[in-house]
Design a protein around this motif. Structure first.
Motif, short mmCIF file in Angstrom:
data_model
loop_
_atom_site.label_atom_id
_atom_site.label_comp_id
_atom_site.label_asym_id
_atom_site.label_seq_id
_atom_site.Cartn_x
_atom_site.Cartn_y
_atom_site.Cartn_z
N ILE A 37 0.84 -1.20 0.00
CA ILE A 37 0.00 0.00 0.00
C ILE A 37 0.88 1.25 0.00
CG2 ILE A 37 -1.62 1.37 1.39
CD1 ILE A 37 -2.88 -1.28 2.30
N TRP A 74 2.88 1.44 -3.45
CA TRP A 74 2.00 1.83 -4.54
C TRP A 74 1.58 3.28 -4.41
CZ3 TRP A 74 1.53 -0.22 -9.08
CH2 TRP A 74 1.75 -1.59 -9.27
N SER A 75 1.39 3.75 -3.19
CA SER A 75 1.04 5.15 -2.97
C SER A 75 2.16 6.06 -3.46
CB SER A 75 0.76 5.41 -1.48
OG SER A 75 -0.34 4.66 -1.03
N VAL A 83 1.89 8.80 -6.45
CA VAL A 83 2.23 10.21 -6.24
C VAL A 83 3.27 10.67 -7.26
CG1 VAL A 83 3.42 11.80 -4.68
CG2 VAL A 83 1.65 10.27 -3.79
#
Length: 419
Positions: A397, A400-401, A405
């Motif tokens: 998570i 991937w964030s 971004v």
């Protein structure tokens, strides 16, 4: 018995101690040198001189991203014994791995160009050597360094260079008046001043650099630790994270110091800096002639040390395309190192504005960066590649964030140019 041999022993049960921890120090500092290179100097000076303390938040955010990404890619090297380039060659379809790794080589060219150019600018500032001749001198020095030194020797040399750069900026900061209240606000408040996006992206590309992801995974696995003992692997991961965290914090401090120095000396005087040479000369009346000399010396060491890491990364990527580890005695590694550095040096002969060349080289790195990050996440999330050490749900998570971004920031950059 030598430390490396102890750690290679099957029955070795590592204990948490300073002696053993010191055996792991080095890979993180190689990465740190990569993001305090002359391209960073140009991006940071542009950020500080044009926007004061307002863009310090990008250094903080980029460093947090960097710590997470570098730890993750080092995880790949420790667990698999392969660097990122080798793993891509092994686990992706051949056509896809070649495309991705080719973009990595282009990023390495962009990086090396900025770093060689920065070293040449330093030679010009200190000894009046012409930029083009200085670029050739830096190229020759780096090739000699890389062809005559091992990893461990290079780590020691680079630790010395990082120390010199850090001390230089501590001295610079000691002779200017810093508004620490504004600095803290800049570190902790996200803001996008009008027209700042290209510089924000150049700061991001200057800190989170794709070639460093390839380099860290190579250096960490090149030590050939014992991969059969889970206790050894677990201890490696712990020590590696401490090495990465310690090294990245040093890099964060140096990059922040650059922006603060530019903010205190140029922004407050309403002076816009368009080249590194101009920055050095402007420091003379503001903080004294000795500060300008320190600036030039630090820039020279930054150029030399970061060009070494760029050359190593290029050799790593190119050798990995053939399923081979970095080995300066191997033909593919030699081609990667010399070829990329030679192309980067040649490009400098066609650059009209060296300062803008440095800034835009960092922007190009940020454009390629999502490709490398997506590759890294795919490999470290795979049970086939990582086994039981694959990324946890939380790690995925977060990673991937970061990738999302980075992609959004790149889209914003292109939109700003189209607009």
């Amino acid at each position: 018995m030598k430390l490396k041999n102890i750690l290679n022993t099957k029955g070795h049960q590592p204990s948490f101690g300073l002696r053993e921890l010191l055996g792991y120090i080095g890979p993180g500092l190689l990465v740190t040198v990569g993001f305090i290179d002359p391209g960073n100097w140009a991006s940071n000076i542009a950020a500080g001189s044009e926007y004061g303390y307002k863009l310090l938040w990008m250094v903080t955010l980029a460093t947090i991203m960097l710590i997470l990404l570098q730890h993750n890619v080092a995880h790949l090297g420790i667990v698999t014994g392969d660097c990122l380039s080798e793993a891509a060659n092994k686990h992706l379809k051949p056509w896809l791995s070649k495309i991705i790794l080719t973009t990595g080589l282009l990023a390495a060219i962009s990086t090396a160009m900025a770093e060689i150019l920065g070293g040449a600018i330093a030679l010009n500032l200190l000894f009046k050597v012409p930029i083009k001749l200085g670029s050739v001198i830096i190229f020759v020095v780096i090739v000699v360094f890389l062809f005559t030194n091992t990893y461990k020797k290079l780590e020691k040399v680079i630790m010395g260079f990082v120390s010199i750069i850090g001390i230089s900026f501590l001295y610079e900061l000691s002779v200017v008046h810093v508004s620490w209240h504004e600095a803290v606000s800049g570190w902790t408040t996200i803001q996008f001043p009008m027209g700042s996006l290209p510089i924000i992206m150049s700061v991001l590309g200057a800190v989170v650099m794709p070639h460093n992801l390839f380099l860290h995974s190579e250096v960490i696995q090149s030590r050939q630790w014992n991969l059969e003992d889970d206790a050894v692997i677990a201890r490696q991961l712990k020590y590696e994270f401490l090495d990465t965290l310690f090294s990245m914090i040093i890099g964060w401090a140096i990059n922040s110091a650059m922006i603060i120095l530019a903010a205190t000396t140029f922004f407050t005087q309403h002076v816009k800096v368009n080249e590194l040479g101009q920055a050095q000369q402007m420091l003379v009346p503001l903080v004294g002639s000795f500060a300008a000399v320190i600036f030039g010396v630090a820039l020279l060491f930054a150029g030399i040390s970061s060009t070494m890491t760029a050359g190593m990364a290029a050799g790593t990527i190119f050798a990995g395309m053939f399923g081979e580890p970095y080995d300066i005695k191997d033909r593919h590694t030699k081609i990667g190192v010399v070829g990329i550095l030679a192309i980067a040096t040649l490009i400098i002969f066609f650059i009209k504005d060296p300062f803008q060349g440095l800034v835009y080289s960092q922007m190009l790195l940020s454009v390629q960066l999502p490709i490398t990050v997506f590759l890294q996440i795919y490999l470290t999330s795979s049970k086939k590649v990582m086994g039981k050490y694959k990324n946890s749900l939380l790690s995925n998570i977060v990673l991937w964030s970061i990738a999302i971004v980075l992609t959004i920031l790149n889209i914003m950059l292109f939109a700003s140019y189209l607009g």
